[in-house]
Enzyme design. Structure first.
Site, PDB file in Angstrom:
ATOM      1  N   ALA A 198       0.837  -1.202   0.000  1.00 44.87           N
ATOM      2  CA  ALA A 198       0.000   0.000   0.000  1.00 44.87           C
ATOM      3  C   ALA A 198       0.870   1.248   0.000  1.00 44.87           C
ATOM      4  CB  ALA A 198      -0.922   0.006   1.212  1.00 44.87           C
ATOM      5  N   SER A 239       6.016   5.597  18.423  1.00 45.63           N
ATOM      6  CA  SER A 239       6.181   6.924  17.819  1.00 45.63           C
ATOM      7  C   SER A 239       6.349   8.014  18.869  1.00 45.63           C
ATOM      8  CB  SER A 239       4.968   7.249  16.951  1.00 45.63           C
ATOM      9  OG  SER A 239       4.989   8.590  16.511  1.00 45.63           O
ATOM     10  N   TYR A 281      -3.320   9.576  14.738  1.00 44.64           N
ATOM     11  CA  TYR A 281      -2.122   8.738  14.600  1.00 44.64           C
ATOM     12  C   TYR A 281      -1.448   8.520  15.948  1.00 44.64           C
ATOM     13  CZ  TYR A 281       2.609   7.298  13.333  1.00 44.64           C
ATOM     14  OH  TYR A 281       3.801   6.617  13.251  1.00 44.64           O
TER      15      TYR A 281
END
Length: 344
Positions: free
Chosen positions: A37, A123, A147
């Site tokens: 993707a 992250s 996110y």
């Protein structure tokens, strides 16, 4: 690493493909799971020539794909995700589906397959609006994007799976990784390859804001080192060092719980976007002196962006012996050489 078998999810991506190349160079067997993707087949050109490499074209949202890919693997390096703060703001459902749903499926498949350790890409966005600098792992604020929420939820699942099922997990909170193979194209491209691409084409790089926002930029080879050490450092060594680190930081730590830690992976130095443009121009001018004259254009700040980011890497150093080999400027020199060769 001879004799070990690794699964790298998202292995056709920027970080994943660099991990695969390093692992193969060290004699490991490597399985790549990717649905392409966002990953690129050309990133696997070298790996595909190695008989210790296996590609499974599949999706982490499909549990059967996860099961097939992890069979016989000793370690999982989970890099697959839908990255980008702006993308998550535009489409929070897709980010949640991949980053949480896919994460849990891969984690469960790894647990069922009996892997030695599950290392995953966390992250720095998790720190949200917490004001402290540098960022330390046990202090974070309100999430500023979907996110960031997805990556924090992954950490919660990893801790829970460790407690419930005993699978060892280590999350690596990446801080603005850059380097070879990072895609400069597309709406969600990271800042360094985007700036490099513009400068090579004598086009003005765009800075959101006045350029004073800063990041702890981290060269890809430092991140590769961190993943390998996170996977292979003996459990007893990590637990021993974590006990010492917790005592020094006056934080709670229960050495009897199954291993599940989160650590910052960064260089440990703050670079403003204005400084970044200067460094990139200097590095690229070795190939084209006209790049020094390309002007910078400033525009509005972007929703969800964290103004400043700087990591403490003390915990990573203590637990897994992480010591970044490349400074920001050294990494930029390496990256710019690769980009000029491959983008020009």
């Amino acid at each position: 690493m001879f004799g070990y078998k690794f699964l790298v999810t998202g292995g056709a991506g920027f970080i994943g493909s660099n991990l695969i190349d390093f692992l193969l160079s060290q004699g490991a067997a490597v399985v790549c799971l990717d649905n392409f993707a966002t990953g690129k087949r050309e990133n696997l050109n070298d790996a595909s020539k190695n008989d210790r490499f296996t590609l499974y074209e599949g999706d982490i949202r499909n549990y059967e794909d996860c099961q097939k890919a992890v069979v016989g693997c000793d370690y999982v390096l989970h890099q697959a995700a839908l990255g980008s703060v702006p993308r998550s703001i535009e489409d929070p459902m897709a980010s949640t589906d991949v980053n949480i749903g896919g994460f849990v499926k891969m984690l469960h498949a790894a647990k069922e397959a009996g892997v030695k350790r599950f290392v995953y890409a966390a992250s720095s966005s998790t720190y949200g609006d917490h004001p402290d600098m540098p960022k330390v792992e046990h202090k974070f604020g309100n999430a500023l994007s979907p996110y960031a929420i997805t990556k924090y939820v992954d950490e919660l699942y990893a801790r829970n799976f460790a407690d419930l099922y005993g699978i060892e997990c280590i999350g690596l909170r990446y801080f603005n990784v850059f380097g070879r193979r990072q895609d400069p194209n597309g709406a969600y491209a990271a800042v360094i390859p985007k700036f490099v691409s513009s400068l090579i084409n004598h086009e003005s790089p765009y800075i959101n804001g006045d350029g004073s926002y800063s990041r702890d930029f981290t060269y890809i080879d430092n991140v590769v080192q961190a993943n390998i050490k996170a996977a292979t450092t003996p459990t007893k060594d990590i637990v021993c060092q974590m006990s010492l680190y917790a005592n020094e930081q006056t934080i709670d730590f229960d050495a009897s719980r199954p291993l599940s830690e989160v650590i910052n992976i960064a260089y440990g130095e703050r670079t403003t976007l204005n400084d970044l443009v200067v460094y990139l121009k200097e590095a690229l001018s070795a190939y084209d002196s006209n790049i020094l004259n390309v002007p910078t254009v400033y525009r509005e700040t972007r929703n969800g962006d964290i103004p400043h980011s700087l990591a403490s890497i003390k915990k990573a150093s203590a637990l897994i012996g992480y010591h970044p080999e490349y400074s920001v400027r050294e990494g930029i020199l390496e990256a710019c050489g690769w980009y000029y060769k491959n983008l020009k």
